[in-house]
Scaffold this motif. Structure first.
Motif, PDB file in Angstrom:
ATOM      1  N   MET A 141       0.834  -1.205   0.000  1.00 24.61           N
ATOM      2  CA  MET A 141       0.000   0.000   0.000  1.00 24.61           C
ATOM      3  C   MET A 141       0.870   1.257   0.000  1.00 24.61           C
ATOM      4  N   LEU A 142       2.073   1.169   0.542  1.00 22.34           N
ATOM      5  CA  LEU A 142       3.016   2.292   0.484  1.00 22.34           C
ATOM      6  C   LEU A 142       3.639   2.379  -0.899  1.00 22.34           C
ATOM      7  N   SER A 143       4.201   1.241  -1.354  1.00 27.60           N
ATOM      8  CA  SER A 143       4.857   1.197  -2.656  1.00 27.60           C
ATOM      9  C   SER A 143       5.028  -0.258  -3.070  1.00 27.60           C
ATOM     10  N   SER A 144       4.806  -0.511  -4.349  1.00 22.88           N
ATOM     11  CA  SER A 144       5.021  -1.862  -4.866  1.00 22.88           C
ATOM     12  C   SER A 144       6.507  -2.147  -5.063  1.00 22.88           C
ATOM     13  N   ASN A 145       7.347  -1.141  -4.868  1.00 24.74           N
ATOM     14  CA  ASN A 145       8.793  -1.296  -5.030  1.00 24.74           C
ATOM     15  C   ASN A 145       9.506  -1.618  -3.723  1.00 24.74           C
ATOM     16  N   LEU A 146       8.753  -2.038  -2.704  1.00 29.49           N
ATOM     17  CA  LEU A 146       9.355  -2.394  -1.427  1.00 29.49           C
ATOM     18  C   LEU A 146       9.211  -3.881  -1.178  1.00 29.49           C
ATOM     19  N   GLN A 147      10.237  -4.460  -0.593  1.00 29.26           N
ATOM     20  CA  GLN A 147      10.225  -5.878  -0.255  1.00 29.26           C
ATOM     21  C   GLN A 147      10.351  -6.005   1.267  1.00 29.26           C
ATOM     22  N   LEU A 148       9.455  -6.759   1.866  1.00 31.49           N
ATOM     23  CA  LEU A 148       9.446  -6.961   3.312  1.00 31.49           C
ATOM     24  C   LEU A 148      10.600  -7.867   3.721  1.00 31.49           C
ATOM     25  N   ILE A 149      11.376  -7.418   4.716  1.00 35.19           N
ATOM     26  CA  ILE A 149      12.477  -8.221   5.255  1.00 35.19           C
ATOM     27  C   ILE A 149      12.037  -8.892   6.555  1.00 35.19           C
ATOM     28  N   SER A 150      11.460  -8.090   7.471  1.00 34.39           N
ATOM     29  CA  SER A 150      11.028  -8.657   8.755  1.00 34.39           C
ATOM     30  C   SER A 150       9.938  -7.806   9.381  1.00 34.39           C
ATOM     31  N   VAL A 151       9.228  -8.415  10.332  1.00 37.32           N
ATOM     32  CA  VAL A 151       8.187  -7.737  11.099  1.00 37.32           C
ATOM     33  C   VAL A 151       8.408  -8.048  12.577  1.00 37.32           C
TER      34      VAL A 151
ATOM     35  N   HIS B 181      26.325  16.027  -8.963  1.00 37.86           N
ATOM     36  CA  HIS B 181      26.289  15.234  -7.739  1.00 37.86           C
ATOM     37  C   HIS B 181      26.954  13.884  -7.994  1.00 37.86           C
ATOM     38  N   LYS B 182      27.883  13.522  -7.155  1.00 28.89           N
ATOM     39  CA  LYS B 182      28.599  12.250  -7.316  1.00 28.89           C
ATOM     40  C   LYS B 182      27.816  11.086  -6.715  1.00 28.89           C
ATOM     41  N   THR B 183      27.018  11.370  -5.681  1.00 27.38           N
ATOM     42  CA  THR B 183      26.208  10.327  -5.035  1.00 27.38           C
ATOM     43  C   THR B 183      24.783  10.830  -4.847  1.00 27.38           C
ATOM     44  N   PHE B 184      23.867   9.891  -4.661  1.00 29.58           N
ATOM     45  CA  PHE B 184      22.481  10.228  -4.347  1.00 29.58           C
ATOM     46  C   PHE B 184      21.878   9.091  -3.531  1.00 29.58           C
ATOM     47  N   SER B 185      20.850   9.412  -2.778  1.00 28.03           N
ATOM     48  CA  SER B 185      20.127   8.416  -1.992  1.00 28.03           C
ATOM     49  C   SER B 185      18.810   8.098  -2.675  1.00 28.03           C
ATOM     50  N   GLU B 186      18.357   6.876  -2.481  1.00 24.50           N
ATOM     51  CA  GLU B 186      17.048   6.503  -3.014  1.00 24.50           C
ATOM     52  C   GLU B 186      15.983   7.362  -2.349  1.00 24.50           C
ATOM     53  N   ASN B 187      15.035   7.827  -3.132  1.00 22.44           N
ATOM     54  CA  ASN B 187      13.911   8.598  -2.613  1.00 22.44           C
ATOM     55  C   ASN B 187      12.626   7.834  -2.884  1.00 22.44           C
ATOM     56  N   PHE B 188      11.655   8.014  -2.012  1.00 26.50           N
ATOM     57  CA  PHE B 188      10.377   7.340  -2.149  1.00 26.50           C
ATOM     58  C   PHE B 188       9.272   8.384  -2.113  1.00 26.50           C
ATOM     59  N   ASP B 189       8.228   8.188  -2.922  1.00 28.48           N
ATOM     60  CA  ASP B 189       7.180   9.204  -3.046  1.00 28.48           C
ATOM     61  C   ASP B 189       6.195   9.211  -1.884  1.00 28.48           C
ATOM     62  N   PHE B 190       6.249   8.253  -0.980  1.00 28.77           N
ATOM     63  CA  PHE B 190       5.303   8.207   0.134  1.00 28.77           C
ATOM     64  C   PHE B 190       5.835   8.886   1.394  1.00 28.77           C
ATOM     65  N   VAL B 191       7.087   9.321   1.369  1.00 28.32           N
ATOM     66  CA  VAL B 191       7.665  10.035   2.514  1.00 28.32           C
ATOM     67  C   VAL B 191       8.574  11.135   1.975  1.00 28.32           C
ATOM     68  N   GLU B 192       8.450  12.314   2.569  1.00 33.69           N
ATOM     69  CA  GLU B 192       9.281  13.434   2.142  1.00 33.69           C
ATOM     70  C   GLU B 192      10.697  13.262   2.671  1.00 33.69           C
ATOM     71  N   LYS B 193      11.622  13.909   2.021  1.00 30.77           N
ATOM     72  CA  LYS B 193      13.022  13.831   2.431  1.00 30.77           C
ATOM     73  C   LYS B 193      13.166  14.326   3.878  1.00 30.77           C
ATOM     74  N   ARG B 194      13.848  13.561   4.692  1.00 31.29           N
ATOM     75  CA  ARG B 194      14.113  13.851   6.111  1.00 31.29           C
ATOM     76  C   ARG B 194      12.862  13.845   6.993  1.00 31.29           C
ATOM     77  N   ALA B 195      11.740  13.382   6.481  1.00 27.46           N
ATOM     78  CA  ALA B 195      10.500  13.365   7.271  1.00 27.46           C
ATOM     79  C   ALA B 195      10.483  12.170   8.212  1.00 27.46           C
ATOM     80  N   LYS B 196       9.771  12.292   9.308  1.00 28.70           N
ATOM     81  CA  LYS B 196       9.627  11.223  10.287  1.00 28.70           C
ATOM     82  C   LYS B 196       8.249  10.582  10.241  1.00 28.70           C
ATOM     83  N   LYS B 197       7.395  11.058   9.330  1.00 33.93           N
ATOM     84  CA  LYS B 197       6.058  10.505   9.159  1.00 33.93           C
ATOM     85  C   LYS B 197       5.739  10.422   7.671  1.00 33.93           C
TER      86      LYS B 197
END
Length: 142
Positions: free
Chosen positions: A7-17, A83-99
């Motif tokens: 529901m967040l993103s189809s590009n995520l794979q669950l590792i553990s709960v 930019h020499k490096t970049f981090s993966e970004n996801f559309d369901f959370v803003e950069k540096r956001a905690k929610k």
């Protein structure tokens, strides 16, 4: 539980709960093989490093939910990119956001017609850890 993550993103794979007391923690990773640089748009398959990024999401059955993403920092392979490096970004959370964005929207929808103290109490009862000043900040930004 993979359905909840999808529901967040189809590009995520669950590792553990982990389900402890009134807190559920999902650990996930990206299933995108070659993320694209947000600055130049070129895809990369060369990983620089990995780190965990965590944030809160909507509660599940009255339990607080935290998502931990094993995030990758990638080398940009475009020699013309500034930019020499970049981090993966996801559309369901803003950069540096905690929610997540959907959690922020839920908080604002509930809080808009009541005092921040009443909204804080109601949200905490439903499993959302939040303070009245954060509620006021979200309402001001909307």
């Amino acid at each position: 539980m993979q359905e909840y993550i999808n529901m967040l993103s189809s590009n995520l794979q669950l590792i553990s709960v982990e389900d402890e007391n009134n807190h559920i923690t999902f650990t996930v990773k990206s299933s995108i093989s070659n993320p694209t640089c947000p600055h130049c748009g070129m895809s990369s398959n060369k990983c620089h490093s990995k780190y965990f990024k965590s944030f809160d999401d909507l509660p599940l059955n009255g339990k607080r939910v935290t998502i931990n993403i094993l995030n990758r920092k990638m080398f940009c392979l475009n020699p013309n990119c500034n930019h020499k490096t970049f981090s993966e970004n996801f559309d369901f959370v803003e950069k540096r956001a905690k929610k997540t964005i959907r959690l922020k929207n839920h908080i604002v929808d509930i809080s808009v017609n009541m005092s921040s103290i009443s909204a804080q109490n109601l949200l905490r009862k439903s499993g959302i850890k939040i303070g009245k000043s954060t509620i006021c900040t979200f309402l001001k930004k909307r």
